[in-house]
Design a protein around this motif. Structure first.
Motif, mmCIF file in Angstrom:
data_model
loop_
_atom_site.group_PDB
_atom_site.id
_atom_site.type_symbol
_atom_site.label_atom_id
_atom_site.label_comp_id
_atom_site.label_asym_id
_atom_site.label_seq_id
_atom_site.Cartn_x
_atom_site.Cartn_y
_atom_site.Cartn_z
ATOM 1 N N ARG A 80 0.808 -1.212 0.000
ATOM 2 C CA ARG A 80 0.000 0.000 0.000
ATOM 3 C C ARG A 80 0.846 1.268 0.000
ATOM 4 N NH1 ARG A 80 -4.264 0.364 -1.741
ATOM 5 N NH2 ARG A 80 -5.152 1.815 -0.262
ATOM 6 N N PHE A 104 -1.283 0.468 11.611
ATOM 7 C CA PHE A 104 -1.493 -0.390 10.449
ATOM 8 C C PHE A 104 -2.968 -0.414 10.064
ATOM 9 C CE2 PHE A 104 -2.766 -4.748 9.187
ATOM 10 C CZ PHE A 104 -2.200 -4.761 7.923
ATOM 11 N N MET A 153 -4.390 1.364 6.646
ATOM 12 C CA MET A 153 -4.859 0.457 5.595
ATOM 13 C C MET A 153 -6.269 0.802 5.125
ATOM 14 S SD MET A 153 -2.645 -1.823 4.607
ATOM 15 C CE MET A 153 -3.535 -3.244 3.962
ATOM 16 N N GLN A 154 -6.979 1.637 5.893
ATOM 17 C CA GLN A 154 -8.337 1.990 5.479
ATOM 18 C C GLN A 154 -8.368 3.120 4.466
ATOM 19 O OE1 GLN A 154 -10.828 2.623 8.889
ATOM 20 N NE2 GLN A 154 -10.265 0.679 9.799
ATOM 21 N N LEU A 199 -2.792 5.191 -2.348
ATOM 22 C CA LEU A 199 -1.495 4.686 -1.911
ATOM 23 C C LEU A 199 -0.956 5.605 -0.808
ATOM 24 C CD1 LEU A 199 0.348 3.639 -5.189
ATOM 25 C CD2 LEU A 199 -0.573 2.166 -3.385
ATOM 26 N N ILE A 207 -12.390 -0.530 14.886
ATOM 27 C CA ILE A 207 -11.785 -0.683 13.560
ATOM 28 C C ILE A 207 -12.469 -1.778 12.749
ATOM 29 C CG2 ILE A 207 -9.690 -1.424 12.352
ATOM 30 C CD1 ILE A 207 -8.116 0.030 14.619
ATOM 31 N N PRO A 266 -16.543 -2.195 8.891
ATOM 32 C CA PRO A 266 -16.436 -2.979 7.650
ATOM 33 C C PRO A 266 -17.129 -4.339 7.743
ATOM 34 C CG PRO A 266 -14.292 -2.803 8.728
ATOM 35 C CD PRO A 266 -15.209 -1.879 9.435
ATOM 36 N N ASP A 283 -7.474 -2.655 -4.982
ATOM 37 C CA ASP A 283 -6.838 -2.580 -3.674
ATOM 38 C C ASP A 283 -7.777 -2.116 -2.570
ATOM 39 O OD1 ASP A 283 -4.383 -3.653 -3.769
ATOM 40 O OD2 ASP A 283 -3.408 -1.859 -4.523
ATOM 41 N N ASN A 284 -9.057 -2.200 -2.784
ATOM 42 C CA ASN A 284 -9.941 -1.881 -1.667
ATOM 43 C C ASN A 284 -11.117 -2.843 -1.633
ATOM 44 O OD1 ASN A 284 -12.174 -0.812 -3.292
ATOM 45 N ND2 ASN A 284 -10.687 0.795 -3.786
ATOM 46 N N LEU A 285 -11.884 -2.734 -0.575
ATOM 47 C CA LEU A 285 -12.954 -3.700 -0.340
ATOM 48 C C LEU A 285 -14.229 -3.346 -1.102
ATOM 49 C CD1 LEU A 285 -12.552 -3.994 3.528
ATOM 50 C CD2 LEU A 285 -11.710 -5.602 1.848
#
Lengths: 106, 245
Positions: free
Chosen positions: B94, B116, B120-121, B125, B175, B179, B235-237
């Motif tokens: 990332r 982290f 990461m959310q 980049l 966190i 999601p 690269d994302n959900l």
């Protein structure tokens, strides 16, 4: 423990903490193309955090009852999309109130 | 979750504030417990400055207090910290690809569980300015909490210390729940990880395994299942299967 030993032990602790953090970041610059591996790495935070929370959260305070209260309040706040800080404070306060009530009951 | 915002140094500092405040309580407890175990005042502060990790520091101090040898300390902490291998590998994907080695070495030091998870959310980049910001404010919280805890060791009532023990778990809950509520994939991964984690906690012979290994196994199995069932192309959900809300 003698001061020199203490300093050496702290250095050992710092080294075994930094090594696993630094090795992948220093050595691994390529973009991983494999979709399975990429998805695996994106999902990793959730799997690891979930395993770190449960069941350890129930033993994080003086009594399992207050810990359950704190965990439930945290879950409710997080479900309603409150921020990190609100959830942390809410969970802590819930434990505090629960332990205070428990003390009064005893 | 922050959408499409600029990843500047000040954005990083700001995202680090809730982490820092959560850390204050945990590191306060750390400083206090180290001094109450008979360690000199400076030592928990130096440990927080040089380690910047939660579980590892608590376990390390416990081991030292119990008179463990250096090898035992090194091995136990290495197992506890192995999860950082996975996290750093994940983070390496990332970061901006052209980031210099020196900056990567600095960011690696600050790759804690919380930093982290929060970084990461981000959808874009990650650049070094944002990472330095989020690390700096979190680190400040971690170290100053330790100083306060070490100095205050006997001032705080036991009940408050006990309550603070849950703060870091509440942050983790904050966190993962949003999601998990939104994505069917994340919900399943979380459920599997929790189920496995309970097995490793209570059911023999699995409960013989140290918690460091247990967390890694739970994380690997649940995310491997997620990657197999719900592979992502980007690269994302976002493209994942969403729950009805």
């Amino acid at each position: 423990m003698k001061t020199e030993m203490l300093i050496i032990a702290i250095l050992v602790m710092a080294t075994v903490t930094y090594l696993p953090r630094v090795l992948p970041l220093a050595l691994f610059k390529r973009k991983i193309q494999n979709p399975f591996v990429r998805s695996f790495l994106l999902y990793m935070p959730y799997g690891i955090l979930a395993a770190m929370i449960f069941p350890a959260v129930f033993f994080s305070t003086n009594s399992i009852i207050s810990a359950i209260c704190g965990a439930v309040i945290s879950l409710i706040l997080a479900w309603n999309k409150r921020g990190l800080l609100t959830v942390a404070i809410g969970g802590t306060l819930a434990v505090l109130i629960a332990e205070w009530v428990l003390m009064l009951v005893k | 979750m922050s959408d499409n915002k600029k990843l500047t140094f000040s954005a990083g500092l700001k995202d680090g504030i809730p982490i820092a405040l959560g850390y204050l309580s945990v590191s306060f407890a750390f400083g206090m417990s180290a001094v109450s175990k008979g360690f000199p005042l400076w030592s928990p502060v130096v440990i927080s400055l040089s380690n910047f990790t939660g579980t590892g520091q608590f376990v390390g101090v416990d081991l030292m207090a119990a008179g463990a040898g250096l090898l035992e300390i090194a091995f136990t902490l290495l197992i506890i910290n192995l999860r950082y291998l996975l996290m750093s590998l994940s983070l390496s994907q990332r970061l901006e690809p052209n980031m210099s080695l020196l900056k990567r070495l600095a960011i690696a030091f600050g790759n804690t569980d919380e930093i982290f998870a929060v970084s990461m959310q981000q959808k874009d980049l990650l650049n070094y300015k944002y990472m330095f910001g989020i690390i700096l404010s979190s680190y400040f919280g971690w170290v100053s909490g330790t100083v306060a805890g070490a100095c205050a060791s006997n001032l705080l009532p036991a009940m408050i210390c006990s309550a603070l023990g849950i703060a870091v778990y509440s942050m983790f809950i904050a966190i993962i729940v949003p999601p998990a509520r939104k994505y069917w994939s994340v919900l399943q991964i979380v459920a599997i990880a929790i189920g496995l984690s309970c097995v490793f906690y209570w059911i023999p012979p699995f409960n013989k395994l140290s918690s460091g290994w247990a967390i890694i196994i739970c994380g690997v199995i649940s995310s491997a299942y997620g990657a197999y069932r719900f592979p992502l192309k980007s690269d994302n959900l976002e493209e994942g299967v969403q729950n009805e809300n």
